[in-house]
Design a protein around this motif. Structure first.
Motif, PDB file in Angstrom:
ATOM      1  N   VAL A  23      -4.227  -4.499   6.466  1.00  0.00           N
ATOM      2  CA  VAL A  23      -3.222  -3.571   5.943  1.00  0.00           C
ATOM      3  C   VAL A  23      -3.905  -2.382   5.266  1.00  0.00           C
ATOM      4  O   VAL A  23      -3.499  -1.222   5.441  1.00  0.00           O
ATOM      5  CB  VAL A  23      -2.273  -4.294   4.961  1.00  0.00           C
ATOM      6  CG1 VAL A  23      -1.470  -3.297   4.137  1.00  0.00           C
ATOM      7  CG2 VAL A  23      -1.325  -5.223   5.711  1.00  0.00           C
ATOM      8  N   PRO A  68       0.800  -1.232   0.000  1.00  0.00           N
ATOM      9  CA  PRO A  68       0.000   0.000   0.000  1.00  0.00           C
ATOM     10  C   PRO A  68       0.834   1.284   0.000  1.00  0.00           C
ATOM     11  O   PRO A  68       0.328   2.342  -0.377  1.00  0.00           O
ATOM     12  CB  PRO A  68      -0.809  -0.111   1.307  1.00  0.00           C
ATOM     13  CG  PRO A  68      -0.775  -1.545   1.671  1.00  0.00           C
ATOM     14  CD  PRO A  68       0.552  -2.036   1.195  1.00  0.00           C
ATOM     15  N   MET A  69       2.092   1.202   0.441  1.00  0.00           N
ATOM     16  CA  MET A  69       2.885   2.420   0.576  1.00  0.00           C
ATOM     17  C   MET A  69       3.754   2.698  -0.643  1.00  0.00           C
ATOM     18  O   MET A  69       4.426   3.732  -0.710  1.00  0.00           O
ATOM     19  CB  MET A  69       3.775   2.342   1.824  1.00  0.00           C
ATOM     20  CG  MET A  69       4.748   1.180   1.815  1.00  0.00           C
ATOM     21  SD  MET A  69       5.742   1.069   3.319  1.00  0.00           S
ATOM     22  CE  MET A  69       6.903   2.395   3.054  1.00  0.00           C
ATOM     23  N   ASN A 113      -3.515   1.403   6.651  1.00  0.00           N
ATOM     24  CA  ASN A 113      -2.773   2.296   5.767  1.00  0.00           C
ATOM     25  C   ASN A 113      -3.303   3.734   5.800  1.00  0.00           C
ATOM     26  O   ASN A 113      -2.639   4.665   5.336  1.00  0.00           O
ATOM     27  CB  ASN A 113      -2.829   1.769   4.324  1.00  0.00           C
ATOM     28  CG  ASN A 113      -1.877   2.507   3.405  1.00  0.00           C
ATOM     29  OD1 ASN A 113      -0.707   2.700   3.717  1.00  0.00           O
ATOM     30  ND2 ASN A 113      -2.385   2.948   2.269  1.00  0.00           N
ATOM     31  N   HIS A 114      -4.477   3.938   6.374  1.00  0.00           N
ATOM     32  CA  HIS A 114      -5.032   5.287   6.454  1.00  0.00           C
ATOM     33  C   HIS A 114      -4.408   6.100   7.584  1.00  0.00           C
ATOM     34  O   HIS A 114      -4.655   7.301   7.692  1.00  0.00           O
ATOM     35  CB  HIS A 114      -6.560   5.221   6.636  1.00  0.00           C
ATOM     36  CG  HIS A 114      -7.255   4.598   5.468  1.00  0.00           C
ATOM     37  ND1 HIS A 114      -7.242   5.152   4.209  1.00  0.00           N
ATOM     38  CD2 HIS A 114      -7.981   3.458   5.357  1.00  0.00           C
ATOM     39  CE1 HIS A 114      -7.937   4.398   3.376  1.00  0.00           C
ATOM     40  NE2 HIS A 114      -8.399   3.362   4.048  1.00  0.00           N
ATOM     41  N   TRP A 155       2.268   5.482   8.351  1.00  0.00           N
ATOM     42  CA  TRP A 155       2.749   4.554   7.331  1.00  0.00           C
ATOM     43  C   TRP A 155       3.375   3.295   7.932  1.00  0.00           C
ATOM     44  O   TRP A 155       3.509   2.274   7.265  1.00  0.00           O
ATOM     45  CB  TRP A 155       3.750   5.242   6.406  1.00  0.00           C
ATOM     46  CG  TRP A 155       5.074   5.633   7.049  1.00  0.00           C
ATOM     47  CD1 TRP A 155       5.372   6.820   7.636  1.00  0.00           C
ATOM     48  CD2 TRP A 155       6.258   4.826   7.146  1.00  0.00           C
ATOM     49  NE1 TRP A 155       6.666   6.816   8.108  1.00  0.00           N
ATOM     50  CE2 TRP A 155       7.234   5.614   7.807  1.00  0.00           C
ATOM     51  CE3 TRP A 155       6.596   3.538   6.738  1.00  0.00           C
ATOM     52  CZ2 TRP A 155       8.511   5.138   8.080  1.00  0.00           C
ATOM     53  CZ3 TRP A 155       7.881   3.071   7.003  1.00  0.00           C
ATOM     54  CH2 TRP A 155       8.822   3.853   7.665  1.00  0.00           C
ATOM     55  N   PRO A 163       0.870  -0.598   8.965  1.00  0.00           N
ATOM     56  CA  PRO A 163       0.674  -1.878   8.257  1.00  0.00           C
ATOM     57  C   PRO A 163       1.675  -2.963   8.628  1.00  0.00           C
ATOM     58  O   PRO A 163       1.383  -4.156   8.483  1.00  0.00           O
ATOM     59  CB  PRO A 163       0.821  -1.473   6.781  1.00  0.00           C
ATOM     60  CG  PRO A 163       0.382  -0.046   6.742  1.00  0.00           C
ATOM     61  CD  PRO A 163       0.900   0.543   8.036  1.00  0.00           C
TER      62      PRO A 163
END
Length: 443
Positions: free
Chosen positions: A158, A34-35, A162-163, A166, A169
């Motif tokens: 995750v 996600p990052m 992720n909101h 960082w 997760p």
């Protein structure tokens, strides 16, 4: 409570401890996904090379350590290997919270790959050592289901985490604490299963007639003949001799590796390229996430109903799975709406979900020495990670030839449908071969 293994019994807590290892094996790389789009904001001046290393290196580290784990299982305590691997895995998860640069993330991810690589063969190997026959097939199915459902749940976690910060997760990499705590119950595995005795060649495993004849004339003992030259074992189906080297039935090894490599390739296409295909058809990120989740749920389900699937389909099990997977990929090419994509994801996922545990079980049958079952699993499992690593290069290489301007987002699926059609034809032709045959003991 005792659980039947087919050759005795173990306690339920021992089985739960073995199952818990499977919760961790599919997670590497998940928290980082996600990052990836925000790395330039998290770490300014991040280079494209660093991003590639972050995604590729962990998988590359897994491959040699999967093989090392299988090799170590021949001479070291399997329980100690599990504990050390879980400790490395958990330590990596903790270290992520102290990472301050891209280099830190890359190094920690490689350490995570080492821990996971050591663990992967033993998640299946301990079950293969402990259970036999249809009991082993059932447990390997459950193991496959657990590892896949853990991935589905962790993916949602995750996405939710992720909101926030960082680093959050990376909490999913603390899951190894569960099997690490439960590892004390692994002592309940019978020592005879953990350390199966090496076997001497049986009457149907023999040296080549020419070499044996020369050796007997020279007065060489029979045991020395078997120890020094390649041996052969008759194939159950056609009676033809198969070369045995260092306890491995060579033809079975290569055929199983090849099939598993292709099946993994055919499946990972869905994970890699479905987002591009769906977005080109105007579907949202939410739709993409739902189809991906449905795909992994479809992979997870067969693990828990595998005995019933095999009992119903019997010798046509893998033929049906090949047809179902090919049908799913074709639907992805032809379908341009969310509903069709969901049905396609279910078909591909279900077919792979049946293939995977059956290949795990067959990996234990490519050796004549039961002490090498974990090493056999490690060799076959390595094919999965090689496939995951090289699939983008295979697809992009062929795409440069047939679609040089990359105008068609469906190209990976069109290519895959053709290859799966050929594969299905091969499965039908060689349905009685070792890889595709379903033994009567399964049902």
């Amino acid at each position: 409570m005792k659980v039947n293994t087919g050759k005795g019994s173990i306690s339920l807590m021992t089985l739960i401890a073995i199952w818990s290892i499977s919760l961790t094996v599919n997670l590497p790389g998940l928290a980082i996904t996600p990052m990836l789009g925000n790395l330039d904001k998290i770490f300014p001046h991040t280079s494209e090379l660093e991003i590639q290393l972050l995604t590729v290196l962990p998988n590359l580290f897994i491959i040699p350590f999967v093989l090392l784990s299988g090799k170590l299982s021949l001479s070291k305590s399997k329980i100690k290997i599990v504990v050390v691997a879980l400790a490395i895995y958990l330590a990596s998860g903790i270290l992520y919270f102290f990472a301050k640069s891209m280099v830190d993330l890359i190094v920690i991810s490689c350490l995570l790959g080492i821990g996971c690589g050591l663990l992967i063969p033993l998640a299946a190997g301990l079950l293969a050592d402990t259970f036999v026959g249809k009991y082993r097939m059932r447990q390997l199915g459950i193991k496959s289901g657990l590892s896949n459902i853990a991935l589905v749940i962790a993916t949602y976690i995750v996405g939710w985490l992720n909101h926030g910060n960082w680093r959050l997760p990376f909490l999913v990499y603390l899951i190894p604490a569960i099997p690490l705590v439960l590892s004390v119950f692994l002592r309940g595995i019978p020592k005879a299963d953990l350390y199966p005795a090496s076997v001497t060649p049986s009457p149907d495993v023999k040296a080549t007639a020419k070499v044996a004849s020369k050796a007997s004339v020279a007065g060489v003992p029979a045991k020395a003949i078997h120890a020094k030259v390649p041996a052969y074992v008759n194939d159950e189906e056609n009676g033809k001799p198969c070369l045995v080297k260092d306890g491995f039935i060579i033809s079975r090894v290569w055929s199983l590796i090849t099939v598993y490599f292709f099946v993994c390739y055919a499946t990972v296409i869905v994970s890699y390229y479905t987002p591009f295909l769906m977005q080109s058809d105007g579907m949202s990120d939410s739709d993409v996430g739902s189809v991906t989740a449905i795909f992994f749920l479809a992979v997870f389900l067969p693990g828990f109903i595998l005995p019933y699937v095999v009992k119903m389909l019997r010798q046509t099990t893998l033929i049906a799975c090949s047809i179902v997977m090919a049908g799913g990929i074709i639907l992805m090419v032809a379908g341009h709406n969310f509903g069709v994509m969901c049905v396609a994801a279910v078909l591909v996922g279900f077919g792979y979900g049946v293939f995977q545990p059956l290949i795990y079980d067959k990996a234990t049958q490519i050796v004549t020495d039961p002490a090498k079952s974990t090493l056999a699993l490690a060799i076959v499992l390595a094919a999965n990670y090689v496939s995951v690593s090289v699939t983008p290069f295979i697809v992009d290489g062929l795409r440069d030839i047939f679609d040089p301007h990359h105008l068609n987002n469906a190209f990976p699926f069109i290519l895959n449908s053709v290859l799966l059609g050929i594969f299905t034809f091969i499965v039908i032709i060689f349905r009685k071969s070792f890889v595709f045959r379903i033994d009567r003991s399964y049902y």
